[in-house]
Motif scaffolding. Structure first.
Motif, mmCIF file in Angstrom:
data_model
loop_
_atom_site.group_PDB
_atom_site.id
_atom_site.type_symbol
_atom_site.label_atom_id
_atom_site.label_comp_id
_atom_site.label_asym_id
_atom_site.label_seq_id
_atom_site.Cartn_x
_atom_site.Cartn_y
_atom_site.Cartn_z
ATOM 1 N N LEU A 1 47.337 59.022 87.919
ATOM 2 C CA LEU A 1 48.184 58.719 86.773
ATOM 3 C C LEU A 1 47.438 58.840 85.444
ATOM 4 O O LEU A 1 48.055 59.020 84.399
ATOM 5 N N LEU A 2 46.094 58.742 85.497
ATOM 6 C CA LEU A 2 45.323 58.954 84.276
ATOM 7 C C LEU A 2 45.460 60.388 83.775
ATOM 8 O O LEU A 2 45.267 60.667 82.592
ATOM 9 N N VAL A 3 45.784 61.304 84.693
ATOM 10 C CA VAL A 3 46.057 62.684 84.306
ATOM 11 C C VAL A 3 47.547 62.889 84.077
ATOM 12 O O VAL A 3 47.975 63.437 83.058
ATOM 13 N N GLN A 4 48.352 62.439 85.037
ATOM 14 C CA GLN A 4 49.794 62.669 84.939
ATOM 15 C C GLN A 4 50.426 61.910 83.783
ATOM 16 O O GLN A 4 51.377 62.399 83.164
ATOM 17 N N GLY A 5 49.909 60.721 83.476
ATOM 18 C CA GLY A 5 50.497 59.911 82.407
ATOM 19 C C GLY A 5 50.459 60.600 81.045
ATOM 20 O O GLY A 5 51.503 60.791 80.409
ATOM 21 N N PRO A 6 49.282 61.003 80.555
ATOM 22 C CA PRO A 6 49.233 61.695 79.260
ATOM 23 C C PRO A 6 50.029 62.988 79.245
ATOM 24 O O PRO A 6 50.658 63.329 78.242
ATOM 25 N N LEU A 7 50.012 63.740 80.360
ATOM 26 C CA LEU A 7 50.789 64.979 80.405
ATOM 27 C C LEU A 7 52.287 64.682 80.385
ATOM 28 O O LEU A 7 53.072 65.433 79.788
ATOM 29 N N ALA A 8 52.701 63.600 81.051
ATOM 30 C CA ALA A 8 54.112 63.212 81.014
ATOM 31 C C ALA A 8 54.522 62.830 79.593
ATOM 32 O O ALA A 8 55.605 63.211 79.122
#
Length: 277
Positions: free
Chosen positions: A218-225
């Motif tokens: 989520l540290l990757v998916q969160g900012p991209l989301a």
């Protein structure tokens, strides 16, 4: 039926006192959900993918071919299309609230609380790779940014994408390995698979046990989301402006940028395996 970027939006009129819906957006949302399902099928079927190792039971050439195609075309991209539509739909809610002369913040916060609770239940009972809780938290960030200009939203979105892409590329070029002990990962994958094949209690315990491992994803998916939210917000604002060429062209242009960020993240990632959604 097909849609082009030059077509006017298809609006489904509701009865008096209800809201109209844009069929194009609903159709795209359905497609995004279907693609997310296709990406996550492997995670539903086995406990190995969560440990970033292939399932030995799915080792045929056809299994590898399907997995490669999913990685190439859908992984880290399908959920971004859905996130883009989240941001776009948020502008429709803003416009609706403005027309009716009501405050959007209280209602939207209640919706995000409901989405967060739904996400927790989803993660514990059905699928530990849930992203709804992340959407709920990021939705509050989007609410706080509801008065920013389109240009500002786009700059923040591009910045977020660039930073995540740079960090992932740095990790990849520095030789970062997320699976340091393949044998231990295979053993953990077998234990997870056996637990997921058990009763409801065993499934819930396994889901809860794996939740901390989702933080890194989520540290990757969160900012991209959030970046995709802002691209969607910008598209919605442009579509509602007097000089706009229509919903279709705005969606096509900005959703392209959102999905490109998924390509960047996928090909920069050092991961040996797939991240859910």
């Amino acid at each position: 039926m097909t849609f082009s970027s030059k077509d006017p939006p298809v609006v489904l009129e509701g009865s008096p006192g209800t809201f109209s819906r844009i069929a194009n957006v609903d159709a795209l949302r359905a497609v995004a959900l279907l693609l997310i399902l296709l990406v996550n099928v492997a995670f539903f079927a086995s406990g190995y993918p969560f440990h970033l190792v292939p399932d030995p039971a799915h080792d045929s050439w056809s299994d590898h071919a399907v997995g490669w195609l999913v990685e190439l075309l859908l992984a880290m991209k399908a959920y971004l299309l859905f996130a883009f539509l989240f941001g776009y739909s948020f502008t429709l809610q803003l416009d609706s609230a403005a027309r009716r002369g009501v405050a959007i913040a209280p209602r939207f916060r209640r919706r995000m609380v409901g989405l967060f609770v739904l996400g927790i239940l989803h993660a514990v009972l059905l699928f530990q790779g849930d992203i709804l809780t992340t959407y709920a938290l990021l939705g509050l960030v989007l609410l706080a940014m509801r008065r920013v200009r389109v240009g500002t939203a786009l700059r923040v979105a591009v910045l977020l994408t660039g930073v995540i892409g740079f960090l992932l590329a740095l990790a990849a070029t520095s030789g970062t390995q997320l699976v340091t002990d393949p044998a231990a990962a295979l053993a953990a994958g077998q234990r997870s698979t056996e637990a997921l094949q058990g009763g409801i209690g065993s499934v819930i315990v396994e889901h809860v046990r794996q939740l901390p491992a989702m933080v890194g994803t989520l540290l990757v998916q969160g900012p991209l989301a959030l970046s995709a939210f802002l691209f969607g917000y910008a598209a919605g604002r442009r579509a509602s402006s007097p000089t706009s060429s229509g919903t279709g062209s705005s969606c096509a242009g900005y959703s392209g940028w959102a999905t490109r960020s998924g390509w960047l993240a996928r090909w920069s990632s050092p991961r040996e395996g797939a991240a859910p959604t």
